[in-house]
Every structure is written in C-alpha cells, then in structure tokens.
Design an enzyme around this catalytic site. Structure first.
Site, PDB file in Angstrom:
ATOM      1  N   CYS A  53       0.836  -1.193   0.000  1.00 41.95           N
ATOM      2  CA  CYS A  53       0.000   0.000   0.000  1.00 41.95           C
ATOM      3  C   CYS A  53       0.877   1.251   0.000  1.00 41.95           C
ATOM      4  CB  CYS A  53      -0.907  -0.020   1.226  1.00 41.95           C
ATOM      5  SG  CYS A  53      -1.983   1.429   1.339  1.00 41.95           S
ATOM      6  N   CYS A  56       0.269   3.155   3.602  1.00 39.79           N
ATOM      7  CA  CYS A  56       0.748   2.653   4.900  1.00 39.79           C
ATOM      8  C   CYS A  56       1.875   1.632   4.807  1.00 39.79           C
ATOM      9  CB  CYS A  56      -0.404   2.077   5.706  1.00 39.79           C
ATOM     10  SG  CYS A  56      -1.069   0.532   5.028  1.00 39.79           S
ATOM     11  N   CYS A 102      -7.284  -1.290   1.289  1.00 43.24           N
ATOM     12  CA  CYS A 102      -6.240  -1.783   2.187  1.00 43.24           C
ATOM     13  C   CYS A 102      -6.883  -1.986   3.556  1.00 43.24           C
ATOM     14  CB  CYS A 102      -5.105  -0.768   2.284  1.00 43.24           C
ATOM     15  SG  CYS A 102      -3.871  -1.168   3.540  1.00 43.24           S
ATOM     16  N   CYS A 105      -5.383   0.706   6.299  1.00 48.45           N
ATOM     17  CA  CYS A 105      -5.610   2.159   6.291  1.00 48.45           C
ATOM     18  C   CYS A 105      -6.823   2.589   5.475  1.00 48.45           C
ATOM     19  CB  CYS A 105      -4.358   2.882   5.793  1.00 48.45           C
ATOM     20  SG  CYS A 105      -4.045   2.674   4.026  1.00 48.45           S
ATOM     21  N   CYS A 125      -8.403  -5.884  -9.876  1.00 49.78           N
ATOM     22  CA  CYS A 125      -7.978  -4.860 -10.822  1.00 49.78           C
ATOM     23  C   CYS A 125      -7.580  -3.626 -10.005  1.00 49.78           C
ATOM     24  CB  CYS A 125      -9.136  -4.573 -11.768  1.00 49.78           C
ATOM     25  SG  CYS A 125      -8.693  -3.597 -13.195  1.00 49.78           S
TER      26      CYS A 125
END
Length: 146
Positions: A53, A56, A102, A105, A125
């Site tokens: 991510c 984070c 995510c 976060c 995707c």
C-alpha cells in the site's frame, strides 16, 4: 513469506495524507478515484516481489499472483492474505462493484471481478498509483518509490 499480521488501523488527517502522497495518489487512494487505463505504474512490472500500500506500506499482493488481464491496470488473482484487503459494496457510477481497500488504512486500491484465472477465478484490478513495488531480495529490480 510475507508477514501479514495486522497492526492497529492507520488513521491520519486529510492534511497528513496530502503531505504524504502525490496529488494523484491522494485522488485515487483517499478520494476513491481511478487512474486512466494503461498510464499507471506496475502494469508491465515482471520482476518477483511484493506490492504494498502506498499509504501505509502494508503488503497487498505478490508478483506470483499477477497476470496480464488486458484491462490497462495491474491485475492479481489473490492478495497476499485474506486479511490484507477488505471488500466493500460500491454502487457509484450507476453500477454495482466490489471495491477493494487496504485493510490497514482503508486506502482505495481498485475493484475485484469474477472473471479472473484459476485458481481463484478472481481479478483484483488495482490502481498502480495505490501501490509501491518491492523486489524480492536477489531480484534485479530495485525498490520503487512512490
């Protein structure tokens, strides 16, 4: 093996996210946007490694689950673990989709569709700007920055 143990939820103010991210990363991850097809990073990435991510740093997908979907966005058939991402019903733009965020976060990553390859039949995707790539040790690729 990727350590996917959950940490406490990452929470920042809008100003903190804006200071951390580029304008495009902020628009996509915090504003639930979508990068234009065939323009984002990682679409053609072939090296072995982990996609994390951009907000984070938590691991999301491994290159072993990446495949060429022809859609213009990096696509994966599964995340690094069930706990890495969360699925949310998305009714925006007059359609029903499953948004992927995510789990650490709540960054918007993209959407999942039931038209992927085996073994899962799923196509995650993802927006390339929502992820950083970290090459496996010994890989020729260098770690991407945001």
């Amino acid at each position: 093996m990727v350590d996917t143990a959950r940490r406490p939820k990452v929470v920042k103010t809008e100003a903190e996210w804006r200071a951390l991210l580029t304008p495009e990363q902020f628009r996509v991850t915090r504003g639930h946007g979508t990068e234009c097809a065939f323009t984002g990073p990682h679409l053609s990435q072939k090296e072995a490694g982990t996609y994390s991510c951009v907000c984070c740093g938590e691991p999301l997908f491994h290159s072993a689950a990446k495949f060429e979907s022809g859609t213009g966005w990096p696509s994966f058939f599964q995340p690094v673990s069930k706990e890495a991402v969360t699925a949310v019903h998305d009714h925006s733009h007059g359609m029903h989709r499953i948004e992927i965020r995510c789990a650490s976060c709540d960054a918007h990553l993209g959407h999942v569709f039931p038209d992927g390859p085996r073994p899962t039949g799923l196509r995650y995707c993802m927006n390339g700007v929502a992820m950083n790539f970290h090459a496996d040790s010994g890989s020729a690729a260098s770690e991407s920055n945001r």
